[in-house]
Design a protein around this motif. Structure first.
Motif, PDB file in Angstrom:
ATOM      1  N   PHE A  34      21.242  -3.576   9.605  1.00  0.00           N
ATOM      2  CA  PHE A  34      20.467  -4.641   8.974  1.00  0.00           C
ATOM      3  C   PHE A  34      19.080  -4.804   9.595  1.00  0.00           C
ATOM      4  N   TRP A  35      19.023  -4.935  10.923  1.00  0.00           N
ATOM      5  CA  TRP A  35      17.734  -5.185  11.557  1.00  0.00           C
ATOM      6  C   TRP A  35      16.885  -3.925  11.652  1.00  0.00           C
ATOM      7  N   ASP A  36      17.497  -2.751  11.501  1.00  0.00           N
ATOM      8  CA  ASP A  36      16.701  -1.524  11.443  1.00  0.00           C
ATOM      9  C   ASP A  36      15.841  -1.512  10.185  1.00  0.00           C
ATOM     10  N   PHE A  37      16.396  -2.026   9.087  1.00  0.00           N
ATOM     11  CA  PHE A  37      15.605  -2.108   7.851  1.00  0.00           C
ATOM     12  C   PHE A  37      14.383  -2.993   8.075  1.00  0.00           C
ATOM     13  N   ALA A  38      14.588  -4.167   8.679  1.00  0.00           N
ATOM     14  CA  ALA A  38      13.462  -5.070   8.940  1.00  0.00           C
ATOM     15  C   ALA A  38      12.409  -4.376   9.812  1.00  0.00           C
ATOM     16  N   ARG A  39      12.876  -3.630  10.817  1.00  0.00           N
ATOM     17  CA  ARG A  39      11.915  -2.960  11.710  1.00  0.00           C
ATOM     18  C   ARG A  39      11.207  -1.803  11.017  1.00  0.00           C
ATOM     19  N   MET A  40      11.866  -1.180  10.039  1.00  0.00           N
ATOM     20  CA  MET A  40      11.184  -0.160   9.233  1.00  0.00           C
ATOM     21  C   MET A  40      10.054  -0.798   8.424  1.00  0.00           C
ATOM     22  N   VAL A  41      10.312  -2.000   7.915  1.00  0.00           N
ATOM     23  CA  VAL A  41       9.275  -2.728   7.175  1.00  0.00           C
ATOM     24  C   VAL A  41       8.131  -3.105   8.116  1.00  0.00           C
ATOM     25  N   TRP A  42       8.470  -3.631   9.299  1.00  0.00           N
ATOM     26  CA  TRP A  42       7.429  -4.036  10.246  1.00  0.00           C
ATOM     27  C   TRP A  42       6.607  -2.838  10.715  1.00  0.00           C
ATOM     28  N   GLY A  58       6.293  -6.201  -5.909  1.00  0.00           N
ATOM     29  CA  GLY A  58       6.533  -7.332  -6.782  1.00  0.00           C
ATOM     30  C   GLY A  58       7.775  -8.131  -6.437  1.00  0.00           C
ATOM     31  N   ASP A  59       8.540  -7.662  -5.472  1.00  0.00           N
ATOM     32  CA  ASP A  59       9.742  -8.361  -5.003  1.00  0.00           C
ATOM     33  C   ASP A  59       9.360  -9.752  -4.504  1.00  0.00           C
ATOM     34  N   ALA A  60      10.082 -10.756  -4.990  1.00  0.00           N
ATOM     35  CA  ALA A  60       9.771 -12.130  -4.584  1.00  0.00           C
ATOM     36  C   ALA A  60      10.787 -12.712  -3.618  1.00  0.00           C
ATOM     37  N   GLN A  61      11.857 -11.961  -3.297  1.00  0.00           N
ATOM     38  CA  GLN A  61      12.940 -12.537  -2.506  1.00  0.00           C
ATOM     39  C   GLN A  61      13.161 -11.849  -1.162  1.00  0.00           C
ATOM     40  N   LEU A  62      13.299 -10.527  -1.166  1.00  0.00           N
ATOM     41  CA  LEU A  62      13.734  -9.830   0.047  1.00  0.00           C
ATOM     42  C   LEU A  62      12.593  -9.519   1.003  1.00  0.00           C
ATOM     43  N   LEU A  63      11.548  -8.850   0.521  1.00  0.00           N
ATOM     44  CA  LEU A  63      10.496  -8.392   1.428  1.00  0.00           C
ATOM     45  C   LEU A  63       9.506  -9.463   1.890  1.00  0.00           C
ATOM     46  N   PRO A  64       9.098 -10.409   1.040  1.00  0.00           N
ATOM     47  CA  PRO A  64       8.088 -11.374   1.512  1.00  0.00           C
ATOM     48  C   PRO A  64       8.448 -12.088   2.808  1.00  0.00           C
ATOM     49  N   PRO A  65       9.683 -12.611   2.995  1.00  0.00           N
ATOM     50  CA  PRO A  65       9.967 -13.258   4.281  1.00  0.00           C
ATOM     51  C   PRO A  65       9.984 -12.289   5.455  1.00  0.00           C
ATOM     52  N   ILE A  66      10.406 -11.036   5.220  1.00  0.00           N
ATOM     53  CA  ILE A  66      10.406 -10.052   6.310  1.00  0.00           C
ATOM     54  C   ILE A  66       8.981  -9.724   6.725  1.00  0.00           C
ATOM     55  N   ARG A 117       5.898   2.356   0.052  1.00  0.00           N
ATOM     56  CA  ARG A 117       5.264   1.970  -1.219  1.00  0.00           C
ATOM     57  C   ARG A 117       5.181   0.453  -1.338  1.00  0.00           C
ATOM     58  N   SER A 118       6.262  -0.208  -0.969  1.00  0.00           N
ATOM     59  CA  SER A 118       6.329  -1.652  -1.122  1.00  0.00           C
ATOM     60  C   SER A 118       5.336  -2.363  -0.216  1.00  0.00           C
ATOM     61  N   VAL A 119       5.311  -1.973   1.051  1.00  0.00           N
ATOM     62  CA  VAL A 119       4.393  -2.614   1.997  1.00  0.00           C
ATOM     63  C   VAL A 119       2.944  -2.378   1.577  1.00  0.00           C
ATOM     64  N   ALA A 120       2.632  -1.171   1.112  1.00  0.00           N
ATOM     65  CA  ALA A 120       1.274  -0.876   0.649  1.00  0.00           C
ATOM     66  C   ALA A 120       0.895  -1.788  -0.512  1.00  0.00           C
ATOM     67  N   TRP A 121       1.847  -2.029  -1.415  1.00  0.00           N
ATOM     68  CA  TRP A 121       1.586  -2.906  -2.562  1.00  0.00           C
ATOM     69  C   TRP A 121       1.319  -4.329  -2.082  1.00  0.00           C
ATOM     70  N   PHE A 122       2.149  -4.830  -1.171  1.00  0.00           N
ATOM     71  CA  PHE A 122       1.972  -6.201  -0.682  1.00  0.00           C
ATOM     72  C   PHE A 122       0.652  -6.349   0.067  1.00  0.00           C
ATOM     73  N   GLU A 123       0.269  -5.335   0.826  1.00  0.00           N
ATOM     74  CA  GLU A 123      -1.006  -5.399   1.550  1.00  0.00           C
ATOM     75  C   GLU A 123      -2.181  -5.439   0.570  1.00  0.00           C
ATOM     76  N   GLU A 124      -2.081  -4.656  -0.498  1.00  0.00           N
ATOM     77  CA  GLU A 124      -3.143  -4.648  -1.501  1.00  0.00           C
ATOM     78  C   GLU A 124      -3.216  -5.987  -2.221  1.00  0.00           C
ATOM     79  N   GLU A 125      -2.057  -6.573  -2.515  1.00  0.00           N
ATOM     80  CA  GLU A 125      -2.026  -7.884  -3.153  1.00  0.00           C
ATOM     81  C   GLU A 125      -2.654  -8.946  -2.257  1.00  0.00           C
ATOM     82  N   THR A 126      -2.340  -8.912  -0.967  1.00  0.00           N
ATOM     83  CA  THR A 126      -2.917  -9.865  -0.011  1.00  0.00           C
ATOM     84  C   THR A 126      -4.431  -9.717   0.048  1.00  0.00           C
TER      85      THR A 126
END
Length: 375
Positions: free
Chosen positions: A272-280, A194-202, A357-366
């Motif tokens: 910082f960029w390790d977090f982004a790569r964990m998301v990717w 449900g995050d609208a700021q941090l994860l969507p652009p990543i 958990r977050s990525v799974a939620w965003f994928e389900e929403e998409t």
């Protein structure tokens, strides 16, 4: 977090979550329902999203926190023991007038309503950014760091969060309502479903195949905090205030939680960029860093300045700004020892699990959005 058996749930009294239909607020509501017994109410400007099923017995009230006459009747009806105030415009979704009106004047109204109706505990959602000037590195920063004064604060949002925190702390044991105890929670870089700021652009960077760029050398540690951990910190703060309210004498300075501020993080800073790569990676990426073009901070600032100027001429928003470069290159992590010692805080969801958990939620929403469009 697995639901707690009913017989093991801890009592929390009557709780009013302001902003309880928002990103953080709805997570606080969910955590209270799963782990505590409470007469639970939600106050929000519009209570149409993130509503719980009727079977959860949560009462919802539409109200404008910037108007005392709008919220005072709700406080009088609910009679909350605890108020958890999370309502705020998003950093990217507001403007100066809105930040001032909601964050400062709205908080002033919440305090007055709490004072007039016998609230015992007021927990306020501040921000870890109030001690950042967005230029100086923060290394293991704690609550002894001073709040950045307005003349040095480059983000007006952070200034208004700091101003609101000062109002909340000043209301603690104030002669107007000496039994009202207050506390301020300063979360750092919240993310989650449900995050609208941090994860969507990543996540968008991954899906548009733009993971081959990096701003800065990635030698800057940064705190990212899973939303359920922030919710956990708020509830622990409420419990600590209620326990303090039962004491016959005021606690000693080194023991007190009322009138205090606390940083809340995942207690696991990463580059910082390790977090982004964990998301990717959670999105499905199998790439390493061999394809990455590293743009130095200095060059990035120059490029961002040029793009800001060019896009300003044509009246558009640039895809690269100097703020983004500074943010991506900044060291910014916090010491949460005070929250551990006085609130008993520890993260309940690890960073990796939170990302998955977050990525799974965003994928389900998409997926759901795609199915709606195809119907």
């Amino acid at each position: 977090m697995a639901p707690v058996p009913a017989q093991s749930k801890k009592p929390l009294g009557s709780v009013l979550v302001i902003g309880g239909c928002g990103f953080l607020g709805s997570n606080i509501v969910s955590l209270i329902l799963s782990s505590y017994t409470s007469q639970l109410s939600v106050l929000d400007l519009r209570t149409t999203r993130n509503r719980r099923p009727d079977s959860d017995n949560v009462s919802y009230y539409d109200g404008d926190i910037t108007d005392l006459s709008s919220i005072l009747p709700i406080f009088q009806k609910v009679k909350p023991d605890v108020v958890i105030h999370t309502a705020s415009p998003t950093l990217v979704g507001g403007n100066k007038a809105m930040f001032q009106k909601v964050n400062v004047e709205g908080t002033r109204c919440v305090i007055e309503a709490s004072q007039k109706t016998g609230v015992k505990a007021l927990v306020y959602t501040s921000s870890a950014s109030i001690i950042s000037d967005n230029a100086t590195d923060l290394i293991n920063a704690d609550e002894r760091y001073p709040i950045i004064p307005p003349k040095r604060q480059t983000e007006y949002y952070s200034q208004t969060k700091a101003d609101a925190e000062k109002l909340v702390i000043a209301a603690n044991r104030n002669p107007i309502a000496p039994k009202l105890l207050t506390i301020s929670i300063r979360p750092a870089a919240i993310f989650g479903p449900g995050d609208a700021q941090l994860l969507p652009p990543i996540i968008n960077v991954y899906h548009t195949s733009r993971t081959g760029f990096q701003l800065g050398d990635n030698d800057n540690l940064f705190d990212f905090t899973y939303v359920e951990n922030v919710a956990h910190g708020h509830i622990l703060a409420a419990r600590a205030l209620l326990a303090t309210a039962q004491l016959k004498t005021q606690p000693l300075d080194y023991e007190r939680v009322d009138g205090e501020a606390f940083f809340i993080t995942n207690d696991s800073p990463v580059y910082f960029w390790d977090f982004a790569r964990m998301v990717w990676k959670a999105c499905g990426s199998t790439l390493g860093t061999e394809h990455v073009w590293v743009i130095s901070k200095d060059f990035g600032l120059t490029l961002g300045g040029v793009m800001e100027w060019l896009y300003w001429i044509v009246g558009k928003t640039p895809k690269l700004t100097r703020r983004q470069v500074r943010y991506s290159s900044m060291t910014r992590y916090y010491d949460i020892g005070k929250a551990k010692r006085l609130l008993g805080y520890a993260p309940i969801v690890g960073l990796q699990e939170g990302i998955e958990r977050s990525v799974a939620w965003f994928e389900e929403e998409t997926k759901r959005e795609g199915e709606k469009k195809s119907q």
